[in-house]
Design a protein around this motif. Sequence first.
Motif, mmCIF file in Angstrom:
data_model
loop_
_atom_site.group_PDB
_atom_site.id
_atom_site.type_symbol
_atom_site.label_atom_id
_atom_site.label_comp_id
_atom_site.label_asym_id
_atom_site.label_seq_id
_atom_site.Cartn_x
_atom_site.Cartn_y
_atom_site.Cartn_z
ATOM 1 N N PRO A 39 -35.393 9.695 29.684
ATOM 2 C CA PRO A 39 -34.092 9.803 29.004
ATOM 3 C C PRO A 39 -33.085 8.787 29.548
ATOM 4 O O PRO A 39 -32.960 8.606 30.765
ATOM 5 N N GLU A 40 -32.405 8.139 28.635
ATOM 6 C CA GLU A 40 -31.412 7.143 29.039
ATOM 7 C C GLU A 40 -30.322 7.755 29.903
ATOM 8 O O GLU A 40 -29.781 7.102 30.806
ATOM 9 N N THR A 41 -30.025 9.045 29.673
ATOM 10 C CA THR A 41 -28.977 9.722 30.439
ATOM 11 C C THR A 41 -29.402 9.976 31.886
ATOM 12 O O THR A 41 -28.558 10.313 32.728
ATOM 13 N N ASP A 42 -30.693 9.846 32.190
ATOM 14 C CA ASP A 42 -31.163 10.027 33.568
ATOM 15 C C ASP A 42 -30.924 8.787 34.431
ATOM 16 O O ASP A 42 -31.017 8.862 35.656
ATOM 17 N N ILE A 43 -30.664 7.646 33.809
ATOM 18 C CA ILE A 43 -30.519 6.386 34.557
ATOM 19 C C ILE A 43 -29.067 6.259 35.017
ATOM 20 O O ILE A 43 -28.176 5.943 34.228
ATOM 21 N N LEU A 44 -28.857 6.516 36.295
ATOM 22 C CA LEU A 44 -27.512 6.397 36.854
ATOM 23 C C LEU A 44 -27.174 4.955 37.206
ATOM 24 O O LEU A 44 -26.065 4.495 36.954
ATOM 25 N N GLU A 45 -28.126 4.252 37.794
ATOM 26 C CA GLU A 45 -27.911 2.857 38.167
ATOM 27 C C GLU A 45 -29.223 2.093 38.050
ATOM 28 O O GLU A 45 -30.307 2.653 38.271
#
Length: 512
Positions: A39-45
């Motif tokens: 999920p794109e929302t899991d990528i913090l940095e």
Amino acid sequence: MKFYTVEDRLSEAIHEGRTKVRVRAAFDFTGTGEYVAIPETDILELTVTSLKEKTGGTITQGTLILDNTTGSYCPRFFDAYRPAYNKYNGLKQADGLGNLRPDRMVQLSYTTGNDIPFVKRFLLYVDDNGFQQTATGYTGRVCTVALVDLAERLKQTDKQKDWTSPEIIVHSRICDKEFPDSSIVHRIAARADLTSDDVDCSTVTEYLPYVKLTRSVWAELSDLATVYNAHLETALEKPLVFVNTEDEIQYVFDNSNVNHIRMHDLRDQYRNTLRLRWTRYREFSGIELWRYTDPPVIYTGTLTPTYPFVAEGENRDIEKAGYEARYTVQPNDGKTLSVVYAENVDTQGIFTANIITSGPALRVTAYDVTTLRDRASIRLEAATDTVLLRAAIKGDAIAGETSFSHYIDDPAEVAINGTVAENITTPYLSETLRDGIPYYQTYAARLLSKLKRARKGFFLKTNRGIFHARVGAPVRINMADGLISERSEIVQMELRYKMKEAFVASFFLEEE
């Protein structure tokens, strides 16, 4: 090198810079070649850095920080592999690990806006530290994944392979995809199990008689790339890229897209003198490689040397097991050169037939010219007393002239600045003529021309999504206050994405 190609809609969106840069990470969790996007929302940095090493190759490394609140990226938590439900680790396998393990491949893609497809940009590997969990207090749960490229693996080949018996490459060009068996680049790549289809390359026709591979695959290829001005990278399109191109300007950095820039002198790179030294290998055909001359020697009245063999007396060394006849050649210039590789060497039958004695013939009970290429293993036996007049071996040879050197300087620059020298040693300097000049002279002249110039370096930042840029690509700088360069090369770039901050692309540039 060229920037990666992006479609027109994406190019326009990058130029306008009004939409947020987005990233996608797809893992080959099972190691079967099936990439699953998290999920794109899991990528913090996500931070990815590509840079050209001083040794010649381009490497890429990255750091991916994931939101691990739900425990999707816990390598110690085992559950059925259900990527649709963010269950990626799977069940425990025989080695005690699940799917969240080192060496898994990761595709990194970028876009900007909401309706433009992602562009694949990097293909990296989870490093040896694997999926690293961090917990802070009761709510802070993240997973850090360090990423490396294939070059990192190629640097480790000297640890994984048996380099105590180095591979020898003879009679080969630098790079020729049509004939990979006689292409040095392809032969080196094969040491890492890379096939011809895994290599994207330019044809470099310079010829080398002899090369001994003693370093890691990446070190050898980097040396080649430096000498032949090639871009070396383990890239997205091919596992290995070795290309030599002169491309047009790929991008213009100006006041409309740059928000920070620094210019500095590249004075530390200044040189006005080059000293090249290497072992020069020469080829000889049908030449004498060895002649028996061991003492004791008895000279005739005409000072012809003879070698008595006594059947019942003390044996000569050549009559004992393990005697080695080391090859040498003596060309017309009078130097005696050690042979490193011989072929088409006299057979045992020819060698025996050419032995000359004064008295009964000597028996050849051992004769091996194939196990080692720089010497023969011989054993002679005397049934009765006899005198050896001549025993010799002929063949084709490659011999090394050590400490061969080439010196070049710029007298005018030396007069102004004194001698500022660079000493270069590499096994890949060729004598093949390029435009009528030996290549090693062409290489030295080109390098000196670059290093003696007063060149500038630049560091700049932009919030534009220039994620399709590439190390090695030429760009132009046209800023205010004299910060101008008609042609500079990207030598390092960093793409930094943070979910809650603006995207930042940083570049180090050097004037060509």
